[in-house]
Design a protein around this motif. Structure first.
Motif: not given
Length: 84
Positions: A48-54, A28-45
């Motif tokens: 910190s939202f993703l790193w903290v949750h990871a 769910a965190i991976w698929d969240d648009p807040r996890a990626w700078v581009s707003g698309h899962p797995g695209e771009g950098a």
């Protein structure tokens, strides 16, 4: 120290529960648009939202695994004592 069978089962349950819940939360965190700078899962950098949750997920899995292993070891030790 030897755990009772009840506490051992509780710790095993915590370990199982951890492995049932946290990987799904990770998806769910991976698929969240807040996890990626581009707003698309797995695209771009990653943000910190993703790193903290990871980090939280990884720590929870380690703690849950430790609890589960202690539960199994406690169960086996209690079983050995009851046979003796």
């Amino acid at each position: 120290m030897v755990l009772t069978r009840g506490w051992s089962l509780f710790l095993v349950g915590v370990g199982v529960w951890t492995w049932v819940i946290w990987p799904r939360f990770g998806v769910a965190i991976w698929d969240d648009p807040r996890a990626w700078v581009s707003g698309h899962p797995g695209e771009g950098a990653a943000t910190s939202f993703l790193w903290v949750h990871a980090l939280l997920i990884a720590a929870s899995l380690v703690i849950g695994t430790t609890a589960g292993v202690l539960g199994v070891r406690g169960w086996l030790a209690a079983r050995r004592l009851s046979r003796a």
